[in-house]
Design an enzyme around this catalytic site. Structure first.
Site, PDB file in Angstrom:
ATOM      1  N   ASN A 111       0.853  -1.195   0.000  1.00  0.00           N
ATOM      2  CA  ASN A 111       0.000   0.000   0.000  1.00  0.00           C
ATOM      3  C   ASN A 111       0.881   1.234   0.000  1.00  0.00           C
ATOM      4  O   ASN A 111       2.024   1.190   0.455  1.00  0.00           O
ATOM      5  CB  ASN A 111      -0.868  -0.003   1.269  1.00  0.00           C
ATOM      6  CG  ASN A 111      -1.733   1.249   1.387  1.00  0.00           C
ATOM      7  OD1 ASN A 111      -2.369   1.663   0.416  1.00  0.00           O
ATOM      8  ND2 ASN A 111      -1.766   1.859   2.564  1.00  0.00           N
ATOM      9  N   HIS A 113       0.633   4.948   1.655  1.00  0.00           N
ATOM     10  CA  HIS A 113      -0.128   5.693   2.660  1.00  0.00           C
ATOM     11  C   HIS A 113       0.420   7.116   2.726  1.00  0.00           C
ATOM     12  O   HIS A 113       1.631   7.310   2.820  1.00  0.00           O
ATOM     13  CB  HIS A 113       0.003   5.004   4.015  1.00  0.00           C
ATOM     14  CG  HIS A 113      -0.708   5.731   5.108  1.00  0.00           C
ATOM     15  ND1 HIS A 113      -2.074   5.686   5.258  1.00  0.00           N
ATOM     16  CD2 HIS A 113      -0.251   6.557   6.075  1.00  0.00           C
ATOM     17  CE1 HIS A 113      -2.422   6.441   6.285  1.00  0.00           C
ATOM     18  NE2 HIS A 113      -1.335   6.984   6.797  1.00  0.00           N
ATOM     19  N   ASP A 149      -2.016   0.060   8.426  1.00  0.00           N
ATOM     20  CA  ASP A 149      -0.863   0.942   8.211  1.00  0.00           C
ATOM     21  C   ASP A 149       0.318   0.593   9.114  1.00  0.00           C
ATOM     22  O   ASP A 149       1.053   1.490   9.553  1.00  0.00           O
ATOM     23  CB  ASP A 149      -1.269   2.416   8.393  1.00  0.00           C
ATOM     24  CG  ASP A 149      -2.361   2.854   7.436  1.00  0.00           C
ATOM     25  OD1 ASP A 149      -2.406   2.325   6.311  1.00  0.00           O
ATOM     26  OD2 ASP A 149      -3.180   3.710   7.800  1.00  0.00           O
TER      27      ASP A 149
HETATM   28  N1  NHR Z   1      -6.244  -3.201   5.181  1.00  0.00           N
HETATM   29  C1  NHR Z   1      -5.454  -3.726   6.126  1.00  0.00           C
HETATM   30  N2  NHR Z   1      -5.861  -4.839   6.707  1.00  0.00           N
HETATM   31  N3  NHR Z   1      -4.280  -3.170   6.500  1.00  0.00           N
HETATM   32  C2  NHR Z   1      -3.868  -2.029   5.924  1.00  0.00           C
HETATM   33  O1  NHR Z   1      -2.713  -1.512   6.304  1.00  0.00           O
HETATM   34  C3  NHR Z   1      -4.678  -1.401   4.926  1.00  0.00           C
HETATM   35  C4  NHR Z   1      -5.877  -2.042   4.578  1.00  0.00           C
HETATM   36  C5  NHR Z   1      -6.728  -1.464   3.615  1.00  0.00           C
HETATM   37  C6  NHR Z   1      -6.399  -0.263   3.049  1.00  0.00           C
HETATM   38  C7  NHR Z   1      -4.957   1.755   2.893  1.00  0.00           C
HETATM   39  C8  NHR Z   1      -5.119   2.760   4.055  1.00  0.00           C
HETATM   40  C9  NHR Z   1      -4.374   4.052   3.799  1.00  0.00           C
HETATM   41  O2  NHR Z   1      -3.365   4.060   3.093  1.00  0.00           O
HETATM   42  C10 NHR Z   1      -5.219   0.395   3.428  1.00  0.00           C
HETATM   43  C11 NHR Z   1      -4.345  -0.186   4.337  1.00  0.00           C
HETATM   44  C12 NHR Z   1      -8.902   2.946   4.177  1.00  0.00           C
HETATM   45  C13 NHR Z   1      -9.134   3.218   5.516  1.00  0.00           C
HETATM   46  C14 NHR Z   1     -10.547   3.328   6.054  1.00  0.00           C
HETATM   47  O3  NHR Z   1     -10.745   3.710   7.195  1.00  0.00           O
HETATM   48  C15 NHR Z   1      -8.042   3.353   6.352  1.00  0.00           C
HETATM   49  C16 NHR Z   1      -6.761   3.208   5.855  1.00  0.00           C
HETATM   50  C17 NHR Z   1      -6.541   2.924   4.515  1.00  0.00           C
HETATM   51  C18 NHR Z   1      -7.621   2.804   3.673  1.00  0.00           C
HETATM   52  N4  NHR Z   1     -11.582   2.962   5.254  1.00  0.00           N
HETATM   53  C19 NHR Z   1     -13.003   2.989   5.625  1.00  0.00           C
HETATM   54  C20 NHR Z   1     -13.513   1.561   5.893  1.00  0.00           C
HETATM   55  O4  NHR Z   1     -14.495   1.467   6.641  1.00  0.00           O
HETATM   56  C21 NHR Z   1     -13.852   3.538   4.504  1.00  0.00           C
HETATM   57  C22 NHR Z   1     -13.493   4.934   4.140  1.00  0.00           C
HETATM   58  C23 NHR Z   1     -14.088   5.382   2.816  1.00  0.00           C
HETATM   59  O5  NHR Z   1     -14.723   4.597   2.104  1.00  0.00           O
HETATM   60  O6  NHR Z   1     -13.879   6.556   2.468  1.00  0.00           O
HETATM   61  O7  NHR Z   1     -12.987   0.582   5.334  1.00  0.00           O
HETATM   62  O8  NHR Z   1      -4.744   5.098   4.364  1.00  0.00           O
HETATM   63  C1  GAR Z   2      -2.849   8.932  -2.535  1.00  0.00           C
HETATM   64  O1  GAR Z   2      -2.295  10.109  -1.981  1.00  0.00           O
HETATM   65  C2  GAR Z   2      -2.739   7.804  -1.540  1.00  0.00           C
HETATM   66  O2  GAR Z   2      -1.594   7.865  -0.721  1.00  0.00           O
HETATM   67  C3  GAR Z   2      -3.952   8.056  -0.710  1.00  0.00           C
HETATM   68  O3  GAR Z   2      -4.951   8.533  -1.568  1.00  0.00           O
HETATM   69  C4  GAR Z   2      -4.357   9.083  -2.730  1.00  0.00           C
HETATM   70  C5  GAR Z   2      -4.855   8.293  -3.904  1.00  0.00           C
HETATM   71  O4  GAR Z   2      -4.561   8.952  -5.091  1.00  0.00           O
HETATM   72  N1  GAR Z   2      -4.382   6.833  -0.085  1.00  0.00           N
HETATM   73  C6  GAR Z   2      -5.188   6.809   0.956  1.00  0.00           C
HETATM   74  O5  GAR Z   2      -5.572   7.819   1.521  1.00  0.00           O
HETATM   75  C7  GAR Z   2      -5.602   5.434   1.377  1.00  0.00           C
HETATM   76  N2  GAR Z   2      -6.455   5.540   2.510  1.00  0.00           N
HETATM   77  P1  GAR Z   2      -4.714   8.193  -6.485  1.00  0.00           P
HETATM   78  O6  GAR Z   2      -6.059   7.490  -6.486  1.00  0.00           O
HETATM   79  O7  GAR Z   2      -4.682   9.278  -7.508  1.00  0.00           O
HETATM   80  O8  GAR Z   2      -3.576   7.225  -6.605  1.00  0.00           O
END
Ligand code: NHR
Ligand code: GAR
Length: 197
Positions: A111, A113, A149
């Site tokens: 991922n 982040h 994360d």
């Molecule tokens: N899944 C796991 N198990 N571990 C990680 O480290 C993950 C993952 C899924 C996605 C990306 C992450 C980021 O880069 C990622 C890492 C979504 C949320 C979240 O709260 C948090 C972190 C990340 C991605 N999502 C909500 C949910 O209920 C929905 C939010 C929305 O739809 O806008 O899943 O930040």
């Molecule tokens: C990126 O900045 C990525 O790091 C972030 O969203 C943007 C996606 O841009 N990811 C998250 O916030 C995951 N929770 P993109 O769709 O243009 O690649």
């Protein structure tokens, strides 16, 4: 051929950066690697059109069509497995994945982040960095584990937080760095595998 599957939810600019670098650096010929498919959990994701422009197969699976996270993840896994990928790349993918899914892809699920982990796990990272008075912000490529994360860090880049930054201006500065480090990290993943094989 080694396949990459990229999961997106939105604009897909990181996905496009990886696809563009794969073309430019001829990953297909040099590494035997290709982006086989882009899968979005949102039908309206702008990145789907971009993926098609690169000639990449696309697929949509809405989490709203499932009763539980486990059911969504099982269906998502089936769609991914159709491409038998060596690497699954989250690029702006916004659904937290279940331990079962993460366990299946352990060591081959990464991922990007938008913070300098371990600072600011979770969402709204740019506003939180500004609110805390951080002078530096950035982005981290990491292995995905069951704990959000928290997986091993594979690459990072830092950018300054400037006095009049908003979450949007900071996000844009971070994004330019993401487009450099994410394709590099993906390439390194396959180069490391090739040299240990
Ligand atoms: N899944 C796991 N198990 N571990 C990680 O480290 C993950 C993952 C899924 C996605 C990306 C992450 C980021 O880069 C990622 C890492 C979504 C949320 C979240 O709260 C948090 C972190 C990340 C991605 N999502 C909500 C949910 O209920 C929905 C939010 C929305 O739809 O806008 O899943 O930040
Ligand atoms: C990126 O900045 C990525 O790091 C972030 O969203 C943007 C996606 O841009 N990811 C998250 O916030 C995951 N929770 P993109 O769709 O243009 O690649």
């Amino acid at each position: 051929m080694k396949n990459i599957v990229i999961l997106i939810s939105g604009s897909g600019s990181n996905m496009a950066a990886i696809a563009r670098t794969a073309q430019k650096e001829r990953w297909h010929d040099k590494l035997g690697v290709r982006v086989a498919a882009v899968i979005s959990n949102k039908a309206e994701a702008k990145g789907l059109a971009l993926a098609k422009e690169f000639g990449i197969a696309t697929d949509v699976l809405s989490h709203r069509d499932f009763e539980s996270r486990e059911a969504f993840d099982a269906a998502l896994m089936a769609r991914i497995e159709a491409h038998a990928p060596q690497l699954v790349v989250l690029a702006g993918f916004m659904r937290i994945l279940t331990p079962g899914f993460v366990g299946h892809y352990a060591g081959r699920l990464i991922n990007i982040h938008p913070s300098l982990l371990p600072a600011f796990t979770g969402l709204h990272t740019h506003q939180r960095a500004i609110d805390m008075g951080c002078r530096l912000a950035g982005t981290t490529v990491h292995q995905v584990t069951a704990e959000l994360d928290h997986g091993d860090i594979l690459a990072q880049a830092a950018v300054p937080v400037l006095p009049f930054d908003t979450a949007d201006t900071l996000a844009a500065r971070v994004l330019t760095q993401e487009h450099l480090i994410y394709p590099q990290a993906v390439r390194s993943f396959f180069e490391a595998k090739a040299s240990s094989a």
